[in-house]
Design a protein around this motif. Structure first.
Motif, short mmCIF file in Angstrom:
data_model
loop_
_atom_site.label_atom_id
_atom_site.label_comp_id
_atom_site.label_asym_id
_atom_site.label_seq_id
_atom_site.Cartn_x
_atom_site.Cartn_y
_atom_site.Cartn_z
N VAL A 87 0.88 -1.18 0.00
CA VAL A 87 0.00 0.00 0.00
C VAL A 87 0.92 1.23 0.00
N HIS A 88 1.15 1.78 -1.21
CA HIS A 88 2.20 2.80 -1.33
C HIS A 88 1.88 4.09 -0.58
N GLU A 89 0.61 4.28 -0.20
CA GLU A 89 0.23 5.50 0.51
C GLU A 89 0.97 5.64 1.85
N HIS A 90 1.41 4.53 2.44
CA HIS A 90 2.13 4.63 3.73
C HIS A 90 3.39 5.46 3.56
N ALA A 91 4.18 5.12 2.53
CA ALA A 91 5.44 5.84 2.34
C ALA A 91 5.18 7.29 1.93
N GLU A 92 4.10 7.51 1.15
CA GLU A 92 3.81 8.88 0.71
C GLU A 92 3.36 9.76 1.87
N LEU A 93 2.49 9.24 2.71
CA LEU A 93 2.05 10.06 3.85
C LEU A 93 3.21 10.25 4.83
N ALA A 94 4.07 9.23 4.95
CA ALA A 94 5.21 9.36 5.87
C ALA A 94 6.07 10.57 5.49
N TRP A 95 6.26 10.78 4.18
CA TRP A 95 7.06 11.94 3.77
C TRP A 95 6.43 13.24 4.25
N ILE A 96 5.10 13.32 4.05
CA ILE A 96 4.40 14.54 4.47
C ILE A 96 4.54 14.71 5.99
N LEU A 97 4.32 13.63 6.73
CA LEU A 97 4.40 13.75 8.19
C LEU A 97 5.81 14.11 8.65
N ASN A 98 6.81 13.64 7.93
CA ASN A 98 8.19 14.01 8.26
C ASN A 98 8.36 15.52 8.30
N CYS A 99 7.59 16.19 7.44
CA CYS A 99 7.72 17.65 7.36
C CYS A 99 6.98 18.35 8.50
N PHE A 100 6.28 17.56 9.32
CA PHE A 100 5.57 18.14 10.48
C PHE A 100 6.06 17.50 11.78
N THR A 101 7.19 16.83 11.71
CA THR A 101 7.75 16.15 12.89
C THR A 101 9.10 16.79 13.17
N MET A 102 9.33 17.13 14.44
CA MET A 102 10.52 17.88 14.77
C MET A 102 11.73 16.97 15.03
N PHE A 103 12.88 17.46 14.65
CA PHE A 103 14.14 16.75 14.88
C PHE A 103 14.27 16.38 16.36
N GLY A 104 13.96 17.36 17.24
CA GLY A 104 14.08 17.13 18.69
C GLY A 104 13.17 16.01 19.16
N GLU A 105 11.96 15.95 18.60
CA GLU A 105 11.01 14.90 18.99
C GLU A 105 11.58 13.53 18.63
N LEU A 106 12.08 13.42 17.41
CA LEU A 106 12.62 12.12 16.97
C LEU A 106 13.86 11.74 17.78
N SER A 107 14.64 12.75 18.14
CA SER A 107 15.88 12.48 18.91
C SER A 107 15.57 11.90 20.29
N ARG A 108 14.37 12.20 20.81
CA ARG A 108 14.04 11.72 22.16
C ARG A 108 13.47 10.30 22.18
N MET A 109 13.28 9.69 21.01
CA MET A 109 12.65 8.36 20.99
C MET A 109 13.59 7.30 21.55
N THR A 110 13.11 6.60 22.57
CA THR A 110 13.94 5.60 23.24
C THR A 110 14.38 4.51 22.26
N GLN A 111 13.43 4.08 21.38
CA GLN A 111 13.79 3.00 20.46
C GLN A 111 14.92 3.43 19.52
N PHE A 112 14.89 4.70 19.08
CA PHE A 112 15.97 5.20 18.22
C PHE A 112 17.29 5.15 18.97
N LYS A 113 17.26 5.59 20.23
CA LYS A 113 18.51 5.61 21.02
C LYS A 113 19.04 4.19 21.20
N ASP A 114 18.13 3.25 21.54
CA ASP A 114 18.55 1.85 21.75
C ASP A 114 19.11 1.25 20.46
#
Ligand code: TYM
Length: 333
Positions: A87-114
């Protein structure tokens, strides 16, 4: 979107053999939503490639994960079961959401750090923006509830923040989802180190019980489970190993902790571990039997993947096109 029917959405990565953590924290509970909710359950293969995968293994596990969904009681007539990359819409919407998600928010994700600590040689952008793809999964279906284990709560909360942020800018864009975390089984711990989550990517096979382990293996692993130097089966602070075994036993038998304490009063850890192993193996046996039947019909699984992708695409397309329109993308279709 579904004539007043609420939507439940969840996903599992085909990044390793599924564990009883995945089963008790998520999969086992999925079927219980089928009556009340319109349910979408996805095999999230695009998430899996944030860590290097062997292509043949990824392909095989994608079939296996879908077969396990069905073996765990998810009826494909009542639930939409599908593979994310279909379902290609997942990757397409993800791009749009990336533009509304802050670097700081992603940096705080525990799973990313682990994960970036465990895969220091491959800290790719996908690993970092993984929560935006997960938010796209959820928001595409205008989801009300997301049944997950506690380790995914932070990602669902970020998804809520993204949805609310975008709703402020573009009113009524998304339903804001709620995580649903099971009371018991929300965090099954490693049998080798009960201070750590049981994870399908753990390198120590004795730390993990797989859904598809046979009875002897399950019992052997529980017998070797790390406990403590006390001898009493009771739920208490500092008894991480026993607490974990009690949670597992409770999930498989439906017994409360005080009932378990009474059942094993005056009995040693050896007897308790054996009982946990047997309860686990007995509960998994019918799932394993159905799984083997479903997996042996590869054409049937592929037909299911196609049907699921068609159902999911229909909904995903509507949300993506609404988002594109509200953001100001020209639509000529
Ligand atoms: P994943 O594949 O790591 O795990 C699948 C589900 O199993 C739960 N889980 C556990 N629950 C209890 N104890 C454990 N030891 C344990 N280990 C795993 C997880 O919480 C999860 O519910 N990012 C997600 C997959 C995903 C997703 C989504 C989930 C992608 N898109 C959209 C919900 C909605 C993940 O990595 O799960």
């Amino acid at each position: 979107m579904f004539q007043n029917q609420l939507v439940s959405y969840s996903g599992i990565q085909p990044s390793g053999n599924l564990t009883i953590g995945n089963y008790l924290g998520a999969l086992k509970n999925f079927a219980s939503y089928s009556e009340k909710y319109k349910c979408f359950y996805c095999v999230v293969d695009e998430h899996a490639i944030t860590v290097r995968q062997n292509p043949a293994d990824l392909r095989r596990r994608t079939y296996e994960t879908l077969a396990l969904y069905m073996a765990a009681g998810l009826d494909p007539e009542k639930n939409t079961l599908y593979v994310q990359s279909h379902v290609h819409e997942h990757a397409e919407l993800a791009w749009i959401l990336n533009c509304f998600t802050m670097f700081g928010e992603l940096s705080r994700m525990t799973q990313f750090k682990d994960k970036s600590a465990r895969h220091a040689d491959n800290i790719n952008a996908g690993l970092f923006t993984y929560p935006a793809l997960m938010a796209a999964d959820i928001l595409l279906y205008q989801t009300d509830v997301v049944p997950v284990g506690v380790d995914q709560k932070q990602h669902v909360e970020l998804c809520r923040d993204i949805a609310m942020r975008m709703n402020q800018l573009y009113p009524d864009l998304f339903t804001v989802p709620e995580p649903i975390i099971a009371k018991s089984g929300k965090k099954i711990m490693s049998l080798a180190d009960p201070t750590k989550k049981m994870s399908k990517s753990d390198e120590n096979p004795n730390a993990i019980v797989y859904i598809l382990d046979d009875k002897d293996t399950i019992i052997r692993k529980f017998k070797r489970a790390v406990t403590d130097s006390d001898t009493v089966v009771r739920y208490a602070e500092g008894k991480d190993g026993i607490n974990n075994l009690m949670s597992i036993y409770s999930c498989f038998t439906g017994k409360e902790f005080d009932e378990i304490e009474r059942e094993f009063d005056g009995k040693g850890y050896g007897e308790f571990k054996l009982a946990v192993g047997e309860a686990c193996a007995d509960a998994l046996a019918p799932v394993q039997k159905r799984y083997n039947e479903i997996l042996s019909d590869k054409a049937g699984l592929e037909a299911q993947m196609k049907k699921g992708a068609e159902e999911a695409s229909y909904v995903a397309r509507r949300t993506l096109s609404k988002v594109q329109k509200k953001l100001g993308f020209v639509q000529v279709r």
